[in-house]
Design an enzyme around this catalytic site. Structure first.
Site, PDB file in Angstrom:
ATOM      1  N   CYS A 198      71.794 -13.705  20.190  1.00  0.00           N
ATOM      2  CA  CYS A 198      71.371 -14.490  19.062  1.00  0.00           C
ATOM      3  C   CYS A 198      72.584 -14.744  18.016  1.00  0.00           C
ATOM      4  O   CYS A 198      72.573 -15.723  17.345  1.00  0.00           O
ATOM      5  CB  CYS A 198      70.687 -13.299  18.012  1.00  0.00           C
ATOM      6  N   CYS A 233      89.056  12.923  -4.864  1.00  0.00           N
ATOM      7  CA  CYS A 233      89.970  11.719  -4.291  1.00  0.00           C
ATOM      8  C   CYS A 233      91.223  11.488  -4.967  1.00  0.00           C
ATOM      9  O   CYS A 233      92.264  11.059  -4.440  1.00  0.00           O
ATOM     10  CB  CYS A 233      89.210  10.834  -3.711  1.00  0.00           C
ATOM     11  N   CYS A 256      94.747  12.996  -5.071  1.00  0.00           N
ATOM     12  CA  CYS A 256      95.682  12.517  -3.977  1.00  0.00           C
ATOM     13  C   CYS A 256      95.957  11.159  -4.071  1.00  0.00           C
ATOM     14  O   CYS A 256      96.984  10.624  -4.154  1.00  0.00           O
ATOM     15  CB  CYS A 256      95.094  13.238  -2.671  1.00  0.00           C
ATOM     16  N   HIS A 257      94.874  10.443  -3.874  1.00  0.00           N
ATOM     17  CA  HIS A 257      95.242   8.997  -3.355  1.00  0.00           C
ATOM     18  C   HIS A 257      95.337   7.931  -4.600  1.00  0.00           C
ATOM     19  O   HIS A 257      96.130   6.998  -4.357  1.00  0.00           O
ATOM     20  CB  HIS A 257      93.814   8.481  -2.764  1.00  0.00           C
ATOM     21  N   CYS A 298      89.224  14.583   5.175  1.00  0.00           N
ATOM     22  CA  CYS A 298      89.843  14.794   3.745  1.00  0.00           C
ATOM     23  C   CYS A 298      88.973  15.940   2.984  1.00  0.00           C
ATOM     24  O   CYS A 298      89.625  17.083   2.512  1.00  0.00           O
ATOM     25  CB  CYS A 298      89.724  13.710   2.827  1.00  0.00           C
TER      26      CYS A 298
HETATM   27  C1  HEC Z   1      94.736  16.824  -0.761  1.00  0.00           C
HETATM   28  C2  HEC Z   1      95.066  15.771  -0.773  1.00  0.00           C
HETATM   29  C3  HEC Z   1      93.758  14.703  -0.474  1.00  0.00           C
HETATM   30  C4  HEC Z   1      92.182  14.530  -1.030  1.00  0.00           C
HETATM   31  C5  HEC Z   1      91.692  15.347  -2.420  1.00  0.00           C
HETATM   32  C6  HEC Z   1      91.881  13.814  -0.148  1.00  0.00           C
HETATM   33  N1  HEC Z   1      92.439  12.980   0.627  1.00  0.00           N
HETATM   34 FE1  HEC Z   1      92.095  11.674   1.736  1.00  0.00          FE
HETATM   35  N2  HEC Z   1      93.751  11.565   2.650  1.00  0.00           N
HETATM   36  C7  HEC Z   1      94.953  12.780   2.637  1.00  0.00           C
HETATM   37  C8  HEC Z   1      95.940  12.572   3.570  1.00  0.00           C
HETATM   38  C9  HEC Z   1      96.932  13.536   3.784  1.00  0.00           C
HETATM   39  C10 HEC Z   1      95.501  11.544   4.426  1.00  0.00           C
HETATM   40  C11 HEC Z   1      96.173  11.207   5.681  1.00  0.00           C
HETATM   41  C12 HEC Z   1      97.528  10.214   5.278  1.00  0.00           C
HETATM   42  C13 HEC Z   1      97.070   8.824   4.350  1.00  0.00           C
HETATM   43  O1  HEC Z   1      96.581   7.845   5.154  1.00  0.00           O
HETATM   44  O2  HEC Z   1      96.910   9.154   3.356  1.00  0.00           O
HETATM   45  C14 HEC Z   1      94.325  11.062   3.731  1.00  0.00           C
HETATM   46  C15 HEC Z   1      93.513   9.943   4.440  1.00  0.00           C
HETATM   47  C16 HEC Z   1      92.463   9.408   3.774  1.00  0.00           C
HETATM   48  C17 HEC Z   1      92.004   7.936   4.123  1.00  0.00           C
HETATM   49  C18 HEC Z   1      92.673   7.241   5.269  1.00  0.00           C
HETATM   50  C19 HEC Z   1      93.572   6.072   4.909  1.00  0.00           C
HETATM   51  C20 HEC Z   1      94.201   5.347   6.001  1.00  0.00           C
HETATM   52  O3  HEC Z   1      95.008   4.493   5.588  1.00  0.00           O
HETATM   53  O4  HEC Z   1      94.045   5.684   7.129  1.00  0.00           O
HETATM   54  C21 HEC Z   1      91.145   7.679   3.346  1.00  0.00           C
HETATM   55  C22 HEC Z   1      90.067   6.324   3.460  1.00  0.00           C
HETATM   56  C23 HEC Z   1      90.838   8.836   2.580  1.00  0.00           C
HETATM   57  N3  HEC Z   1      91.951   9.741   2.849  1.00  0.00           N
HETATM   58  C24 HEC Z   1      89.604   8.709   1.517  1.00  0.00           C
HETATM   59  C25 HEC Z   1      89.685  10.113   0.817  1.00  0.00           C
HETATM   60  C26 HEC Z   1      88.514  10.052  -0.058  1.00  0.00           C
HETATM   61  C27 HEC Z   1      87.357   8.981  -0.215  1.00  0.00           C
HETATM   62  C28 HEC Z   1      88.683  11.481  -0.787  1.00  0.00           C
HETATM   63  C29 HEC Z   1      87.675  12.189  -1.493  1.00  0.00           C
HETATM   64  C30 HEC Z   1      86.395  12.595  -0.953  1.00  0.00           C
HETATM   65  C31 HEC Z   1      90.125  11.916  -0.137  1.00  0.00           C
HETATM   66  N4  HEC Z   1      90.481  11.148   0.671  1.00  0.00           N
HETATM   67  C32 HEC Z   1      90.565  12.882  -0.765  1.00  0.00           C
HETATM   68  C33 HEC Z   1      94.816  13.413   1.568  1.00  0.00           C
HETATM   69  C34 HEC Z   1      93.797  13.730   0.780  1.00  0.00           C
HETATM   70  C1  HEC Z   2      67.126 -11.168  17.942  1.00  0.00           C
HETATM   71  C2  HEC Z   2      68.205 -11.754  17.276  1.00  0.00           C
HETATM   72  C3  HEC Z   2      69.405 -10.724  17.160  1.00  0.00           C
HETATM   73  C4  HEC Z   2      69.922 -10.036  18.007  1.00  0.00           C
HETATM   74  C5  HEC Z   2      69.567  -9.385  19.341  1.00  0.00           C
HETATM   75  C6  HEC Z   2      71.056  -9.028  17.171  1.00  0.00           C
HETATM   76  N1  HEC Z   2      71.157  -9.703  15.976  1.00  0.00           N
HETATM   77 FE1  HEC Z   2      72.412  -9.353  14.384  1.00  0.00          FE
HETATM   78  N2  HEC Z   2      71.536 -10.587  12.955  1.00  0.00           N
HETATM   79  C7  HEC Z   2      70.230 -11.284  13.358  1.00  0.00           C
HETATM   80  C8  HEC Z   2      69.712 -11.889  12.216  1.00  0.00           C
HETATM   81  C9  HEC Z   2      68.791 -12.773  12.099  1.00  0.00           C
HETATM   82  C10 HEC Z   2      70.858 -11.464  11.373  1.00  0.00           C
HETATM   83  C11 HEC Z   2      70.788 -12.211   9.667  1.00  0.00           C
HETATM   84  C12 HEC Z   2      70.376 -10.794   8.740  1.00  0.00           C
HETATM   85  C13 HEC Z   2      69.026 -10.442   8.869  1.00  0.00           C
HETATM   86  O1  HEC Z   2      68.017 -11.159   8.390  1.00  0.00           O
HETATM   87  O2  HEC Z   2      68.644  -9.340   9.578  1.00  0.00           O
HETATM   88  C14 HEC Z   2      71.764 -10.481  11.651  1.00  0.00           C
HETATM   89  C15 HEC Z   2      72.832 -10.034  11.132  1.00  0.00           C
HETATM   90  C16 HEC Z   2      73.878  -9.060  11.695  1.00  0.00           C
HETATM   91  C17 HEC Z   2      75.049  -8.522  11.163  1.00  0.00           C
HETATM   92  C18 HEC Z   2      75.414  -9.082   9.570  1.00  0.00           C
HETATM   93  C19 HEC Z   2      75.937 -10.303   9.443  1.00  0.00           C
HETATM   94  C20 HEC Z   2      76.505 -10.663   7.945  1.00  0.00           C
HETATM   95  O3  HEC Z   2      76.801 -11.810   7.798  1.00  0.00           O
HETATM   96  O4  HEC Z   2      76.441  -9.747   7.094  1.00  0.00           O
HETATM   97  C21 HEC Z   2      75.779  -8.250  11.938  1.00  0.00           C
HETATM   98  C22 HEC Z   2      77.212  -7.322  11.679  1.00  0.00           C
HETATM   99  C23 HEC Z   2      75.137  -8.254  13.114  1.00  0.00           C
HETATM  100  N3  HEC Z   2      73.819  -8.926  13.065  1.00  0.00           N
HETATM  101  C24 HEC Z   2      75.410  -7.466  14.194  1.00  0.00           C
HETATM  102  C25 HEC Z   2      74.688  -7.399  15.493  1.00  0.00           C
HETATM  103  C26 HEC Z   2      75.050  -6.854  16.580  1.00  0.00           C
HETATM  104  C27 HEC Z   2      76.273  -5.984  16.991  1.00  0.00           C
HETATM  105  C28 HEC Z   2      74.112  -6.979  17.801  1.00  0.00           C
HETATM  106  C29 HEC Z   2      73.991  -6.282  18.936  1.00  0.00           C
HETATM  107  C30 HEC Z   2      74.114  -4.793  18.950  1.00  0.00           C
HETATM  108  C31 HEC Z   2      73.121  -7.743  16.928  1.00  0.00           C
HETATM  109  N4  HEC Z   2      73.473  -8.049  15.736  1.00  0.00           N
HETATM  110  C32 HEC Z   2      71.895  -8.157  17.499  1.00  0.00           C
HETATM  111  C33 HEC Z   2      69.862 -11.411  14.557  1.00  0.00           C
HETATM  112  C34 HEC Z   2      70.269 -10.654  15.783  1.00  0.00           C
END
Ligand code: HEC
Ligand code: HEC
Length: 260
Positions: free
Chosen positions: A80, A176, A179-180, A221
């Site tokens: 598709c 979150c 820290c972030h 996290c």
């Molecule tokens: C105690 C501090 C702490 C808290 C609270 C925390 N995080 Fe993190 N988080 C980290 C550390 C450390 C990492 C790994 C290093 C990095 O990428 O920041 C991380 C990584 C991440 C990443 C990945 C970033 C990347 O580029 O890979 C995301 C997304 C994230 N945190 C979201 C959240 C969210 C949403 C929450 C709340 C539910 C949360 N964190 C709470 C410390 C924290």
């Molecule tokens: C029978 C046809 C069909 C097949 C097979 C199909 N899709 Fe889709 N897909 C659609 C249609 C139609 C849409 C438009 C949204 C909707 O109406 O569901 C869509 C939407 C999407 C979107 C969102 C696009 C956007 O612009 O947001 C993603 C990502 C996607 N398909 C991934 C997949 C993946 C990965 C697979 C295989 C595992 C898959 N599709 C198989 C028909 C299909």
């Protein structure tokens, strides 16, 4: 008198809503930094090398699954969708699915096609297949800025995500934001705290020895601060994902990232 007070309450609520709308991001657009900026130069180099980046294995698997993985109707994704049709798609997720009115992330969206269009079972979160397809689709947005929408039906999810992001949790009573937003750039044990952006996911993490979803990272996290973890795909995680995307608005997609 009572009416006046009611009107005052309404006005205050409207004002509060306005303040929320106008509220600036804690990290202004000019200071947005991808998580890769906070890595050592070795991991950064690994991420930027298409041949050495271990996450690229999943992108390649995803490319194969795209044209092979078929449901009962023996349709593949490629039946598709054109191979190049997914450019820009990942940058717009999470998004409201028009048919169901639900907020969905890229993983859910792929599963909606599996269940709704292919008569196939949904793929499990963190399964090799779902990670591979998600990485393959997201990779096609490489370099494109995150551009999610928070208007319309997405608004309530955004507000819930904002609240979840600022909620103090766990034994350490941290949100979150603690820290972030407030501590990024500082060291925590062996890591430098980044701004917590979603633009590199799914990402390969050395500690996992595999690629993982954004929700897996969020759970790591939560576990780190001894807070409760919810099941994959929980509405709270989706709301959080939307809020994370909004605060990372404009940051280019880097999937698959490489992390410690
Ligand atoms: C105690 C501090 C702490 C808290 C609270 C925390 N995080 Fe993190 N988080 C980290 C550390 C450390 C990492 C790994 C290093 C990095 O990428 O920041 C991380 C990584 C991440 C990443 C990945 C970033 C990347 O580029 O890979 C995301 C997304 C994230 N945190 C979201 C959240 C969210 C949403 C929450 C709340 C539910 C949360 N964190 C709470 C410390 C924290
Ligand atoms: C029978 C046809 C069909 C097949 C097979 C199909 N899709 Fe889709 N897909 C659609 C249609 C139609 C849409 C438009 C949204 C909707 O109406 O569901 C869509 C939407 C999407 C979107 C969102 C696009 C956007 O612009 O947001 C993603 C990502 C996607 N398909 C991934 C997949 C993946 C990965 C697979 C295989 C595992 C898959 N599709 C198989 C028909 C299909």
């Amino acid at each position: 008198m009572r009416r006046a007070r009611a009107r005052l309450a309404l006005a205050a609520a409207a004002l509060a809503a306005g303040v929320v709308l106008a509220q600036e991001r804690a990290i202004p657009p000019g200071e947005l930094k991808s998580g890769s900026v906070f890595l050592g130069s070795d991991l950064r180099a690994l991420q930027n090398d298409d041949f050495a980046n271990p996450g690229m294995l999943w992108v390649e698997r995803g490319e194969r699954l795209w044209s092979e993985l078929a449901g009962k109707k023996t349709l593949a994704c490629a039946s598709c969708h054109k191979d190049t049709s997914m450019r820009g798609v990942a940058a717009s997720y999470p998004k409201i699915d028009k048919a169901s009115g639900k907020l969905v992330n890229l993983e859910d969206r792929i599963n909606l096609c599996r269940t709704g269009r292919m008569d196939a079972e949904p793929l499990r979160y963190e399964s090799e297949e779902l990670l591979a397809l998600t990485a393959y689709v997201a990779r096609q947005s490489l370099g494109l800025p995150i551009a999610t929408r928070i208007d319309g039906a997405a608004r309530a999810h955004f507000e819930a995500g904002r609240a979840a992001y600022h909620l103090r949790r766990g034994q350490m009573n941290l949100s979150c934001a603690h820290c972030h937003d407030a501590q990024w750039g500082k060291r925590l044990l062996s890591e430098t705290i980044s701004q917590g952006h979603p633009n590199a996911y799914p990402a390969y993490r050395m500690e996992w020895q595999t690629i993982g979803s954004l929700q897996r990272r969020i759970r790591a996290c939560l576990s780190g601060i001894r807070a409760e973890m919810l099941p994959y795909g929980s509405p709270e995680y989706l709301d959080l994902e939307l809020y994370l995307a909004w605060r990372a608005q404009g940051l280019p997609i880097e999937t698959p990232g490489v992390r410690r």
